[in-house]
Design a protein around this motif. Structure first.
Motif, PDB file in Angstrom:
ATOM      1  N   GLN A  84       0.864  -1.382   0.208  1.00  0.00           N
ATOM      2  CA  GLN A  84       0.339  -0.246  -0.178  1.00  0.00           C
ATOM      3  C   GLN A  84       0.848   1.227  -0.143  1.00  0.00           C
ATOM      4  O   GLN A  84       2.519   1.121  -0.810  1.00  0.00           O
ATOM      5  CB  GLN A  84      -0.883   0.352   1.441  1.00  0.00           C
ATOM      6  N   LYS A  85       0.554   2.216   0.983  1.00  0.00           N
ATOM      7  CA  LYS A  85       1.341   3.721   0.232  1.00  0.00           C
ATOM      8  C   LYS A  85       2.450   3.515   1.465  1.00  0.00           C
ATOM      9  O   LYS A  85       2.379   2.110   3.002  1.00  0.00           O
ATOM     10  CB  LYS A  85       0.734   4.826   1.199  1.00  0.00           C
ATOM     11  N   LYS A  86       3.423   4.489   1.347  1.00  0.00           N
ATOM     12  CA  LYS A  86       4.721   3.985   2.091  1.00  0.00           C
ATOM     13  C   LYS A  86       4.440   4.780   3.570  1.00  0.00           C
ATOM     14  O   LYS A  86       3.451   5.934   3.772  1.00  0.00           O
ATOM     15  CB  LYS A  86       5.449   5.336   1.640  1.00  0.00           C
ATOM     16  N   GLU A  87       4.596   3.867   4.977  1.00  0.00           N
ATOM     17  CA  GLU A  87       4.319   4.107   5.874  1.00  0.00           C
ATOM     18  C   GLU A  87       5.521   4.062   7.135  1.00  0.00           C
ATOM     19  O   GLU A  87       5.651   3.084   7.523  1.00  0.00           O
ATOM     20  CB  GLU A  87       3.283   3.036   6.141  1.00  0.00           C
ATOM     21  N   ILE A  88       6.291   5.080   6.648  1.00  0.00           N
ATOM     22  CA  ILE A  88       7.884   5.126   7.386  1.00  0.00           C
ATOM     23  C   ILE A  88       7.163   5.925   9.267  1.00  0.00           C
ATOM     24  O   ILE A  88       7.089   6.953   9.210  1.00  0.00           O
ATOM     25  CB  ILE A  88       8.981   5.907   6.959  1.00  0.00           C
ATOM     26  N   PRO A  89       7.719   4.929  10.342  1.00  0.00           N
ATOM     27  CA  PRO A  89       7.343   4.875  11.751  1.00  0.00           C
ATOM     28  C   PRO A  89       7.974   6.035  11.817  1.00  0.00           C
ATOM     29  O   PRO A  89       9.737   6.429  11.494  1.00  0.00           O
ATOM     30  CB  PRO A  89       7.556   3.621  12.191  1.00  0.00           C
ATOM     31  N   THR A  90       8.279   7.073  13.087  1.00  0.00           N
ATOM     32  CA  THR A  90       9.342   7.571  13.671  1.00  0.00           C
ATOM     33  C   THR A  90       9.602   6.930  14.724  1.00  0.00           C
ATOM     34  O   THR A  90       8.351   6.698  16.061  1.00  0.00           O
ATOM     35  CB  THR A  90       8.721   9.256  14.611  1.00  0.00           C
ATOM     36  N   CYS A  91      10.564   7.439  15.926  1.00  0.00           N
ATOM     37  CA  CYS A  91      11.149   6.676  17.021  1.00  0.00           C
ATOM     38  C   CYS A  91       9.959   7.373  18.047  1.00  0.00           C
ATOM     39  O   CYS A  91      10.481   8.493  18.330  1.00  0.00           O
ATOM     40  CB  CYS A  91      12.194   6.974  17.015  1.00  0.00           C
ATOM     41  N   GLU A  92       9.359   6.828  19.021  1.00  0.00           N
ATOM     42  CA  GLU A  92       8.779   7.303  19.939  1.00  0.00           C
ATOM     43  C   GLU A  92       9.897   7.529  21.282  1.00  0.00           C
ATOM     44  O   GLU A  92       9.171   8.439  22.181  1.00  0.00           O
ATOM     45  CB  GLU A  92       7.762   6.206  20.960  1.00  0.00           C
ATOM     46  N   ALA A  93      11.458   7.528  20.976  1.00  0.00           N
ATOM     47  CA  ALA A  93      12.010   7.873  22.410  1.00  0.00           C
ATOM     48  C   ALA A  93      12.182   9.084  21.460  1.00  0.00           C
ATOM     49  O   ALA A  93      13.370  10.595  22.184  1.00  0.00           O
ATOM     50  CB  ALA A  93      13.300   6.967  22.432  1.00  0.00           C
ATOM     51  N   CYS A  94      13.097   9.270  20.392  1.00  0.00           N
ATOM     52  CA  CYS A  94      13.618  10.361  19.800  1.00  0.00           C
ATOM     53  C   CYS A  94      12.790  11.226  18.775  1.00  0.00           C
ATOM     54  O   CYS A  94      13.677  12.622  18.104  1.00  0.00           O
ATOM     55  CB  CYS A  94      15.357   9.938  19.191  1.00  0.00           C
ATOM     56  N   ALA A  95      12.290  10.734  17.857  1.00  0.00           N
ATOM     57  CA  ALA A  95      11.175  11.594  16.924  1.00  0.00           C
ATOM     58  C   ALA A  95      11.642  11.386  15.842  1.00  0.00           C
ATOM     59  O   ALA A  95      10.815  12.246  15.059  1.00  0.00           O
ATOM     60  CB  ALA A  95      10.859  13.018  17.656  1.00  0.00           C
ATOM     61  N   LYS A  96      13.093  10.712  15.205  1.00  0.00           N
ATOM     62  CA  LYS A  96      13.489  10.440  14.486  1.00  0.00           C
ATOM     63  C   LYS A  96      12.807   9.506  13.474  1.00  0.00           C
ATOM     64  O   LYS A  96      11.736   8.432  14.258  1.00  0.00           O
ATOM     65  CB  LYS A  96      14.948  10.210  14.072  1.00  0.00           C
ATOM     66  N   GLU A  97      12.445   9.247  11.796  1.00  0.00           N
ATOM     67  CA  GLU A  97      12.283   8.789  11.603  1.00  0.00           C
ATOM     68  C   GLU A  97      13.041   7.044  11.515  1.00  0.00           C
ATOM     69  O   GLU A  97      14.059   7.395  11.282  1.00  0.00           O
ATOM     70  CB  GLU A  97      12.563   9.316   9.663  1.00  0.00           C
ATOM     71  N   MET A  98      12.418   6.402  11.781  1.00  0.00           N
ATOM     72  CA  MET A  98      12.767   5.176  11.854  1.00  0.00           C
ATOM     73  C   MET A  98      13.442   3.932  10.467  1.00  0.00           C
ATOM     74  O   MET A  98      12.909   4.872   9.389  1.00  0.00           O
ATOM     75  CB  MET A  98      11.948   3.819  12.107  1.00  0.00           C
TER      76      MET A  98
END
Length: 96
Positions: free
Chosen positions: A43-57
């Motif tokens: 499906q569509k691109k779905e890159i999560p962010t880190c809950e600790a530092c808010a950076k893209e994983m």
């Protein structure tokens, strides 16, 4: 961010039970496992962010459905992402 080197993974069932679980009656899914590279999004691109530092994983790998007995959401895949700074991981499931 540079992707990790792509390493295809090949399912190698060992036990009789595992050999019976591999394969689909009506689909060619089951061989899209890998570590690294870029996600093969269904499906569509779905890159999560880190809950600790808010950076893209970073994309770490994907696991395909294995067979009719072990199907993930209509021949879907699990995508695994990692924050190498915070040692956190997240997974996402997408389906056809």
């Amino acid at each position: 961010m540079q992707p990790l080197p792509e390493i295809p993974l090949i399912a190698n069932p060992i036990t009789p039970e595992a050999k019976q679980a591999v394969g689909f009656k009506w689909s060619d899914a089951g061989g899209r496992h890998k570590i690294g590279g870029c996600p093969d999004w269904i499906q569509k691109k779905e890159i999560p962010t880190c809950e600790a530092c808010a950076k893209e994983m970073r994309f770490y790998g994907q696991l395909d459905s294995v067979g009719d007995a072990l199907c993930i959401a209509d021949c879907g895949r699990i995508y695994v992402f990692v924050c190498f700074d915070c040692h956190q991981s997240k997974s996402i499931i997408q389906s056809n």
